[in-house]
Design an enzyme around this catalytic site. Structure first.
Site, PDB file in Angstrom:
ATOM      1  N   LYS A  72       0.568  -2.591  -3.159  1.00  0.00           N
ATOM      2  CA  LYS A  72       0.707  -3.852  -2.421  1.00  0.00           C
ATOM      3  C   LYS A  72       1.814  -4.743  -2.975  1.00  0.00           C
ATOM      4  O   LYS A  72       2.427  -5.505  -2.241  1.00  0.00           O
ATOM      5  CB  LYS A  72      -0.627  -4.598  -2.413  1.00  0.00           C
ATOM      6  CG  LYS A  72      -1.659  -3.899  -1.534  1.00  0.00           C
ATOM      7  CD  LYS A  72      -2.778  -4.841  -1.162  1.00  0.00           C
ATOM      8  CE  LYS A  72      -3.629  -4.263  -0.052  1.00  0.00           C
ATOM      9  NZ  LYS A  72      -4.452  -3.113  -0.505  1.00  0.00           N
ATOM     10  N   GLU A 113      -3.765 -13.513   3.787  1.00  0.00           N
ATOM     11  CA  GLU A 113      -5.168 -13.189   4.017  1.00  0.00           C
ATOM     12  C   GLU A 113      -5.575 -12.190   2.941  1.00  0.00           C
ATOM     13  O   GLU A 113      -4.730 -11.478   2.404  1.00  0.00           O
ATOM     14  CB  GLU A 113      -5.348 -12.563   5.394  1.00  0.00           C
ATOM     15  CG  GLU A 113      -5.013 -11.057   5.491  1.00  0.00           C
ATOM     16  CD  GLU A 113      -3.529 -10.717   5.316  1.00  0.00           C
ATOM     17  OE1 GLU A 113      -2.697 -11.642   5.415  1.00  0.00           O
ATOM     18  OE2 GLU A 113      -3.204  -9.533   5.071  1.00  0.00           O
ATOM     19  N   SER A 129      -2.379   5.547  -3.984  1.00  0.00           N
ATOM     20  CA  SER A 129      -1.983   4.168  -3.673  1.00  0.00           C
ATOM     21  C   SER A 129      -2.408   3.146  -4.721  1.00  0.00           C
ATOM     22  O   SER A 129      -1.764   2.111  -4.875  1.00  0.00           O
ATOM     23  CB  SER A 129      -2.550   3.764  -2.303  1.00  0.00           C
ATOM     24  OG  SER A 129      -3.943   3.971  -2.252  1.00  0.00           O
TER      25      SER A 129
HETATM   26  C1  LIG Z   1      -5.096  -2.216   0.355  1.00  0.00           C
HETATM   27  C2  LIG Z   1      -5.119  -0.838  -0.142  1.00  0.00           C
HETATM   28  C3  LIG Z   1      -5.017   0.278   0.723  1.00  0.00           C
HETATM   29  C4  LIG Z   1      -4.975   0.159   2.221  1.00  0.00           C
HETATM   30  O1  LIG Z   1      -3.896  -0.506   2.737  1.00  0.00           O
HETATM   31  P1  LIG Z   1      -2.688   0.237   3.485  1.00  0.00           P
HETATM   32  O2  LIG Z   1      -1.940  -0.885   4.088  1.00  0.00           O
HETATM   33  O3  LIG Z   1      -3.279   1.162   4.491  1.00  0.00           O
HETATM   34  O4  LIG Z   1      -1.929   0.964   2.457  1.00  0.00           O
HETATM   35  C5  LIG Z   1      -4.974   1.541   0.177  1.00  0.00           C
HETATM   36  N1  LIG Z   1      -5.064   1.733  -1.154  1.00  0.00           N
HETATM   37  C6  LIG Z   1      -5.180   0.703  -2.018  1.00  0.00           C
HETATM   38  C7  LIG Z   1      -5.275   0.990  -3.467  1.00  0.00           C
HETATM   39  C8  LIG Z   1      -5.218  -0.615  -1.548  1.00  0.00           C
HETATM   40  O5  LIG Z   1      -5.337  -1.625  -2.412  1.00  0.00           O
END
Ligand SMILES: *Cc1c(COP(=O)(O)O)cnc(C)c1O
Length: 395
Positions: A89, A111, A379
């Site tokens: 993020k 948000e 992610s």
């Molecule tokens: C917020 C988040 C997501 C989901 O958000 P996307 O916009 O779909 O990437 C996925 N993995 C993690 C670790 C997150 O914090």
């Protein structure tokens, strides 16, 4: 001014701008600024410096040897979990935060659901010295006290929202209302590839660094493209970030993994592309979880980041054109993925990312896929999910 945007806000018929007229000038101002600065030398030099020295880029493309041996595939992990604040993020909040600064905005709003995007915005507000306010459903404020404290430590103000179901979608509605009233001074820093144009294209641009690094790194390590890329899909930003650089490489299979919750047909799911239908939510046309009369349904997933009743419009386009495939992983399977990566590799993934890991296991077990080279976009890291996982495991 830079090039005209290729998509003009549409991905096939999806995307667009479905907002009150009062917001149109703000979206136009944002698009013009984005097109101007996205190719600006000074802007990009500053952003690259922050990405490197503040956030910790580039992230490694790590060969998961133990898991690869177990599953009979070559599995690489793109280590977005190693970034500051624990997930991808920060790529987007740094990009949009800096853009807001170049636009002369003196206030950021955002948000947040569980708090991850709120934290990533709050630290960027502190870094760039822009006062920051974060809308958060009152239910979420209650459930995520630690993350509220984290945001407040970085001097962000957390504003509880008491409308509707008091969760993420209500926080987004409230943030839009605030923005309409304060467009002169304020930038609304949306956390994923959703919302009205130019947000889906802009967030994709700032997250495409994941795909750019991955492409370079896989060539260095394998001398070729991967066979398959697997990423989890909430709003769709980490997945579109990595997919973006491979869309034209038709031989690379792209797989998005949604939060299946208790199962796609259980009524308790976050799998918008699997269980949803076309509709307008938060300013764009995409797939949406809704009732027959168009009322938005509550999403459900064990991972907060996949718990959203909409999905970025480009994913709807990639789904209907067949360029990407979308699958769902249940809560139970995700917990299995969480344990699998922790045990085999010593890497504790975020519950969102654990969905991608769990699907990678399923995929690799299929005879057809033996020996393939797979990149899993990790992610985020799992520290934030410890309490939930411990409870589910009965600890
Ligand atoms: C917020 C988040 C997501 C989901 O958000 P996307 O916009 O779909 O990437 C996925 N993995 C993690 C670790 C997150 O914090």
């Amino acid at each position: 001014m830079g090039d005209k945007m290729i998509t003009n806000g549409k991905f096939g018929k999806y995307g667009g701008i479905f907002v009150p007229e009062l917001l149109i000038p703000a979206l136009e101002e944002l698009e013009i600024a984005f097109l101007k600065y996205k190719d600006d030398k000074k802007f990009n030099a500053e952003l690259e410096c922050y990405l490197r020295e503040f956030a910790g880029r580039p992230t490694a493309l790590y060969y998961a040897r133990n898991l690869s041996q177990k599953l009979g595939c070559k599995i690489y992990l793109k280590r977005e979990d190693m970034l500051h604040t624990g997930a991808h993020k920060i790529n987007n909040t740094l990009g949009q935060g800096l853009l807001a600064k170049y636009m002369g905005k003196t206030r950021l709003i955002a948000e947040t659901g569980a708090g991850q995007h709120g934290i990533a915005t709050a630290v960027v507000g502190a870094l760039l010295e822009i006062p920051t306010e974060v809308y958060m459903g009152s239910e979420d404020v209650e459930r995520q006290k630690l993350n509220v404290f984290r945001m407040e430590l970085s001097d962000a103000k957390v504003l509880p929202v008491y409308n509707g179901s008091c969760t993420l979608k209500d926080a987004i509605n409230q943030a839009f209302r605030d923005w309409i009233a304060n467009v002169e001074t304020t930038h609304y820093l949306i956390g994923s590839t959703m919302g009205p144009h130019p947000y889906p294209s802009m967030v994709k641009h700032f997250q495409s660094i994941i795909g750019k690094e991955t492409k370079k790194q896989i060539y260095e390590k394998e001398g070729k493209l991967p066979d398959t890329i697997i990423a989890c899909v909430g709003g769709g930003s980490n997945s579109i970030g990595i997919f973006s650089q491979f869309l034209k490489d038709e031989n690379v299979e792209l797989i998005g993994v949604e939060g299946g919750g208790d199962g796609v047909n259980s009524g308790r799911t976050g799998a918008t592309l699997s269980a949803g239908t076309e509709g307008v939510l938060h300013g764009s046309l995409s797939f949406v979880l809704q009732n027959d009369d168009g009322q938005i349904r509550e999403a459900h997933s064990v991972s907060a980041g996949l718990d959203y009743p909409g999905v970025g419009p480009e994913h709807s386009y990639l789904k209907v054109t067949g360029r990407a495939n979308y699958v769902a992983i249940t809560n139970e399977e995700a917990l299995r993925g969480f344990k699998l990566l922790s045990q085999y590799e010593g890497i504790i993934p975020a519950l969102e990312s654990a969905h991608a890991v769990a699907y990678a296991e399923k995929y690799a077990k299929n005879e057809e896929n033996k020996g393939k080279t797979i990149v899993v976009n990790l992610s985020g890291r799992g520290d934030k999910d410890m309490f939930i996982v411990a409870e589910k495991m009965g600890c």
